[in-house]
Design an enzyme around this catalytic site. Sequence first.
Site, short mmCIF file in Angstrom:
data_model
loop_
_atom_site.label_atom_id
_atom_site.label_comp_id
_atom_site.label_asym_id
_atom_site.label_seq_id
_atom_site.Cartn_x
_atom_site.Cartn_y
_atom_site.Cartn_z
CG LEU A 194 -1.92 -1.10 1.41
CD1 LEU A 194 -2.66 -0.95 2.74
CD2 LEU A 194 -2.91 -1.12 0.25
CG ASP A 195 0.37 4.53 -2.74
OD1 ASP A 195 1.22 3.79 -3.24
OD2 ASP A 195 -0.47 5.15 -3.41
NE ARG A 196 5.22 8.83 2.88
CZ ARG A 196 4.72 10.03 3.18
NH1 ARG A 196 4.27 10.26 4.41
NH2 ARG A 196 4.68 10.99 2.28
CB THR A 232 -3.03 3.88 1.22
OG1 THR A 232 -2.95 4.78 0.11
CG2 THR A 232 -4.31 3.10 1.14
#
Length: 490
Positions: free
Chosen positions: A181-183, A185
Amino acid sequence: MALVPSSLPDKYPPLPDDKFPFKEPPPVVITPCDPWPPPYYLEDGLRKVKPYHFTYNTYCKQRWRGREILDIFASEFRDRPTEYYEKAIIEGRVVLNGKPVPSTKTIVKNGDIISHTLHRHEPPSTAKPIGIVHEDDDLIVIDKPAGIPVHPAGRYNFNSVIEIMRADRGYGWNPLPCNRLDRLTSGIMFIGKHRQAAEDMSAQIRERTVKKEYITRVVGEFPEGEVVCEKPILQISPKLGLNRVRANGKEARTVFKRLAYYPPKDDKEEPVAQNGEHHPGMAWKKMRGYSIVRCFPITGRTHQLRVHLQYLGHPISNDPIYANQRVFGPSLGRGHSEEEDDEDIMTRLSRMGKEDIADAVAYHDEMVDQYNKRKAEKMTGETCSVCDTPLYSDPGVHELGIYLHARRYHCEEGKWDYETGLPEWALPPPGYEGATELTKESDPLAVDLKKLGLEDDHESRDQQGQANAVKNATKTDTTSDEPVAASAGA
């Protein structure tokens, strides 16, 4: 501080039938010290790390081949100014294949290893613990808090999911993420306890036998019914983490369904500044209220949900990139798929976090009090007494994440199903009624891919993808095209 070369591996003589004799890999540099336990401390809702020395080692990426080494650092990494990287090369803190770099104009070739030893200043992350949704002998299903990257990357090392979990469970434990996951998110992630478990789960996710659902909060009144976005996505700047809808991008497909819409409490005019003029950062207040939207990604491109929502004219409300009026103008990039203004967009975006604060964070979040709206991470003008690195102020807690949460992952064959509740920002605001949970009985919004005509197409693309994978397996270049441009020392 001297650089320390690593010991060479055991030499293996080539077998009699080898056509290509064994070739030693280039030497690399190891970190002068490995602090353990990690130098964490908690303060003001943040997990902080005391500065320490660290060495990055990375193979030459495909897009770096044939370029000057200083040009690579200056264009790929935004953590430090070009002058810092130039000085680091000249003074020997950056080396190539374990040897000093003759010149800042030295050309980097395929197979080269770049090593960069620096005094590392990690940004703070959230102090919220990593939640455990499920754990067995093979896997840990976690609820990742927003504001923590999964892997060490860029300015982050100890402040990553991997290292935080390792610090909690012991130095010898090796957590193996199965998805990313993106940082910014939050939500469901799978951590393998051993290699086979990680490979099995990663294979399921790659083969698209796992269905995913995200929940988000977007600007304005999102349309009702299923909304399908099939616009291809192209990486515009790995340095800035910017992706856009472009005809020559990678195939991307998302299904969106609105869960709730919360209009403004009244019909008053937009706020005005004390001098009577409208604040330019508040123009999007005319978009009236916000929506909670369910997102079903069919493909998995970087920033796919964020880019598709921006293109549809409903960016995530507090997205510092894609909901930034100072970067994209009053339309916030709605329906934009041309490249003529990319340079201007990148110039404006590069100022965020340095001279400017992203207005998505600074002005437009009703849940952020006035004090925290003013508090944001940006350069302070001060430098480190050890390495002269420009120092940043602490971010506000509201800056550590965006309104995007991986709520549910479930097996298409019904073997397993993991989910979390709705995050706080997705619940009805005071004075409004709306969904507080999603259940089979109360949730009529299940997406039917076959009904939308996507299921068969999705299967044919998988078959084509497998054919391409076999074809590509014969190529010697296996460099990933994922935008992880941080291993050499951002």
